[in-house]
Design an enzyme around this catalytic site. Structure first.
Site, mmCIF file in Angstrom:
data_model
loop_
_atom_site.group_PDB
_atom_site.id
_atom_site.type_symbol
_atom_site.label_atom_id
_atom_site.label_comp_id
_atom_site.label_asym_id
_atom_site.label_seq_id
_atom_site.Cartn_x
_atom_site.Cartn_y
_atom_site.Cartn_z
ATOM 1 N N CYS A 43 6.915 -9.652 13.220
ATOM 2 C CA CYS A 43 7.646 -10.553 12.326
ATOM 3 C C CYS A 43 8.382 -11.640 13.103
ATOM 4 O O CYS A 43 8.926 -12.573 12.512
ATOM 5 C CB CYS A 43 8.632 -9.767 11.469
ATOM 6 S SG CYS A 43 10.057 -9.116 12.372
ATOM 7 N N CYS B 265 8.661 -7.925 17.660
ATOM 8 C CA CYS B 265 7.895 -7.411 16.530
ATOM 9 C C CYS B 265 6.944 -8.491 16.007
ATOM 10 O O CYS B 265 7.107 -9.685 16.300
ATOM 11 C CB CYS B 265 8.862 -6.979 15.422
ATOM 12 S SG CYS B 265 8.064 -6.280 13.955
ATOM 13 N N ASP C 96 0.803 -1.222 0.000
ATOM 14 C CA ASP C 96 0.000 0.000 0.000
ATOM 15 C C ASP C 96 0.834 1.269 0.000
ATOM 16 O O ASP C 96 0.408 2.302 -0.525
ATOM 17 C CB ASP C 96 -1.001 -0.003 1.160
ATOM 18 C CG ASP C 96 -0.380 -0.311 2.515
ATOM 19 O OD1 ASP C 96 0.855 -0.368 2.621
ATOM 20 O OD2 ASP C 96 -1.153 -0.512 3.474
#
Length: 397
Positions: free
Chosen positions: A264, A262, A200
């Site tokens: 991730c 995080c 995005d």
């Protein structure tokens, strides 16, 4: 445009025709951003021959992307035919997929929003449920404006994370909680339309390059702050997405080794210390009073609460170090800070600028301009629409 000549395509369309597609896109973008102009002026601005301009313009006129709008004198010579974007000849839809909302806009060829739709995403929704909501939003927009009909070129979809634009799939998105999700395929089958999918931030960057602060710039870094931290890079006037779409993952640059975990799975990523969730958690932890939204965090900082002011200062310092890293690597002439949480810049901005100046090498900071431009869901969706326009021009046979 097109990221260093790497071919990308709308699902279900022909592959872009290499250099010809790039030239068409450059011509279309120049007219779109600079306004009506002549073939001679286009050749001068783009540094191309008249014959090359003619080859690029002809299919754009034949397909209705451009139109001739009268003529004007060229200083005593033959009057020059003026080219302009045929703004309402075609339409596109831009869709922004976010954890809590699917936002879609119908735009003309100048990315002017003519209709919009927003649908809430239920908690725990599976990827196929989110894509069903996206299709529902597109159907609504098609019905809302009868002009679009058969003139709808395609759909652009933007979402955070690692997106493989060539295959139209989300490889991994911590914000969405997705891994290996085919986005373009199901939407193409359901809608019967070409679909292009990208990070995005890339869509937001194309919108800024066409209509915003980046109009006159060819080397731009756009960094978004909000639920996650995103980054789009434009080098030499074209999106740079890397070998597999991973370029610009600034949110997962390690800033604080051993810091917070995080999404991730690593520790100390920029996103873990500078995203909305990180700021809210820091305020709640330091004050002992839960902080639920960024608007509340802003209000508490404005009221002088030490915990809120410190959390924003920490956020700004981390972000400034990350911006310095970007500038040291690609030396942009413009850095755009965007996203939903830019509205808190008054609190994180001073620490951000200080860290940016401290860590940027040589003239990397002084040679670039830093601007802020907040983006709400509609602005994100309009960026996705820009991706659809861009790829439609590339995909002309």
């Amino acid at each position: 445009m097109g990221g260093h000549g790497r071919s990308r395509r709308l699902a279900g369309e022909l592959e872009p025709t290499g250099a010809a597609g790039d030239t068409r896109a450059a011509v279309f973008t120049e007219i779109l951003t600079a306004g009506p102009t002549s073939r001679t002026e286009l050749a001068r601005r783009l540094g191309l021959s008249q014959s090359t301009i003619t080859r690029a313009v002809t299919p754009l006129l034949q397909t209705g992307y451009l139109a001739e709008a009268g003529a004007r004198s060229s200083g005593g010579g033959r009057p020059q035919r003026i080219l302009t974007v045929a703004r309402d000849r075609y339409f596109v839809v831009g869709v922004r997929l976010a954890p809590h909302t699917v936002t879609a806009v119908l735009t003309d060829l100048e990315a002017t929003v003519v209709a919009r739709s927003a649908l809430p995403v239920p908690a725990g929704a599976a990827p196929e449920d989110v894509l069903a909501l996206a299709a529902q939003a597109v159907h609504f927009l098609r019905a809302a404006d009868c002009r679009s009909g058969e003139r709808l070129l395609g759909v652009g979809v933007g979402l955070s994370g690692h997106v493989d634009a060539a295959s139209g799939r989300c490889v991994r998105s911590g914000t969405m909680g997705w891994s290996e999700v085919d986005v373009a395929g199901p939407l193409t089958r359901t809608l019967g339309l070409p679909v292009v999918v990208d990070n995005d931030a890339n869509g937001l960057l194309v919108g800024e390059r066409w209509f915003g602060a980046g109009r006159a710039c060819d080397v731009i870094a756009l960094v978004t702050i909000g639920a996650g931290i995103g980054c789009g890079l434009m080098l030499g006037g074209g999106l740079f997405t890397g070998a597999c779409g991973l370029a610009g993952e600034l949110g997962h640059v390690p800033i604080e080794p051993g810091g917070p975990r995080c999404s991730c799975g690593s520790r100390g990523c920029l996103e873990a210390v500078a995203s909305d969730e990180a700021v809210l958690a820091a305020i709640s932890r330091a004050s002992g009073v839960p902080c639920a939204t960024m608007d509340e965090a802003r209000a508490r900082a404005r009221g002088g609460e030490a915990a809120a002011l410190e959390a924003f200062a920490d956020m700004g310092a981390a972000l400034g170090r990350a911006l310095a890293t970007v500038c040291n690597l690609v030396n942009p002439e413009l850095v755009i800070l965007s996203g939903e949480s830019v509205h808190t810049y008054e609190f994180f901005g001073p620490a951000c600028r200080e860290a940016f100046q401290a860590h940027a090498f040589s003239t990397a900071a002084s040679s670039c301009t830093l601007v802020t431009h907040p983006a709400d869901d509609e602005v994100w969706a309009r960026g996705a629409a820009c991706l659809a326009i861009r790829e439609a021009v590339h995909a002309l046979p």
